[in-house]
Write an enzyme that holds these catalytic residues in place. Sequence first.
Site, PDB file in Angstrom:
ATOM      1  CE  LYS A  15     -12.574  14.253 110.365  1.00  0.00           C
ATOM      2  NZ  LYS A  15     -12.469  13.786 111.752  1.00  0.00           N
TER       3      LYS A  15
ATOM      4  CB  SER B 130      -1.364  17.136 103.212  1.00  0.00           C
ATOM      5  OG  SER B 130      -2.604  17.797 103.174  1.00  0.00           O
ATOM      6  CB  ALA B 131      -5.623  15.235 100.195  1.00  0.00           C
TER       7      ALA B 131
ATOM      8  CG  ASP C 134      -3.473  13.750 107.057  1.00  0.00           C
ATOM      9  OD1 ASP C 134      -3.482  14.245 105.919  1.00  0.00           O
ATOM     10  OD2 ASP C 134      -4.426  13.878 107.863  1.00  0.00           O
ATOM     11  CG  LEU C 135      -1.707  19.959 107.325  1.00  0.00           C
ATOM     12  CD1 LEU C 135      -0.585  20.404 108.245  1.00  0.00           C
ATOM     13  CD2 LEU C 135      -1.780  20.893 106.117  1.00  0.00           C
ATOM     14  CG  ASP C 136      -6.100  19.497 106.543  1.00  0.00           C
ATOM     15  OD1 ASP C 136      -5.779  20.586 107.041  1.00  0.00           O
ATOM     16  OD2 ASP C 136      -6.157  19.304 105.316  1.00  0.00           O
TER      17      ASP C 136
ATOM     18  CD  GLU D 220      -4.035   9.998 106.620  1.00  0.00           C
ATOM     19  OE1 GLU D 220      -5.078  10.338 107.219  1.00  0.00           O
ATOM     20  OE2 GLU D 220      -3.674  10.543 105.577  1.00  0.00           O
ATOM     21  CG  ASP D 221      -7.317  12.934 110.472  1.00  0.00           C
ATOM     22  OD1 ASP D 221      -6.695  12.891 109.389  1.00  0.00           O
ATOM     23  OD2 ASP D 221      -8.233  13.742 110.701  1.00  0.00           O
TER      24      ASP D 221
ATOM     25  CB  THR E 206      -7.196  22.338 109.397  1.00  0.00           C
ATOM     26  OG1 THR E 206      -6.426  21.143 109.341  1.00  0.00           O
ATOM     27  CG2 THR E 206      -6.300  23.539 109.473  1.00  0.00           C
TER      28      THR E 206
ATOM     29  CE  LYS F   2      -3.278  11.599 102.363  1.00  0.00           C
ATOM     30  NZ  LYS F   2      -3.259  12.359 103.622  1.00  0.00           N
TER      31      LYS F   2
END
Length: 212
Positions: free
Chosen positions: A43, A112-113, A7-9, A167-168, A15, A143
């Site tokens: 999130k 990522s979303a 995942d990115l953020d 994933e966070d 971010t 997601k």
Amino acid sequence: MSGFIFDLDGVLVDTAKFHFEAWRELARDLGFDMDETFNETLKGVSRMESLEKILQKGNIDASSDQKLSWAEQKNQNYLARVQKMTKADVLPGVLAFLEKSKQLKIPMAVGSASKNAVAILTLTEIKDYFQVIIDGNQISKGKPDPEVFLLAAKTLQLSPALCVVFEDAEAGIEAALAAGMYAVGVGDLEKADEMISGFEGQDPEQFILDPL
Ligand code: BG6
Ligand code: MG
């Protein structure tokens, strides 16, 4: 060979705080406040779905055009904050983890979303680590639907059972599990197969899955 899907953020880059600040400013403009506990429910969730949750919290009804305009307002606010990002905003331990994974020739993707994923990966200079980037522009279901991770695995030409997702967000962990992947929660995510507090001191070799 296992592959890693990040995942990115909030996993690779810091971010998540900018999304929170930008949404909070919109909520305040609309006459109510939102705290970090409520923010957890946003999130991993797409921009429009996040807006729907915020409007529901504020008991606000609006036309589709108005909603699009608020989403755009939030995105401009978010982008103004993000523009100042550099390599220094990559989360602790991530660069070393990506570098070692690259040396080990582990296939890597971003799932990522966010529709801003490529811009952020470019600003923070980590884009080239990933063979595949699947983001909010390529998927129709956000997601916790597994679409983003399944498309990442397909594009990497890997079976989902050989993919490890970092994933966070709770919605992201649910998506990874629904995809039949191994879910590593970055933070306190009880549904994950395994939890880490971050990438500092983590060795990619520990996450390589044995082929069945
Ligand atoms: C996710 C974030 O990665 O992307 C969410 O966790 C965000 O907070 C979503 O709403 C969509 O991002 P963007 O950049 O397309 O508004
Ligand atoms: Mg995230």
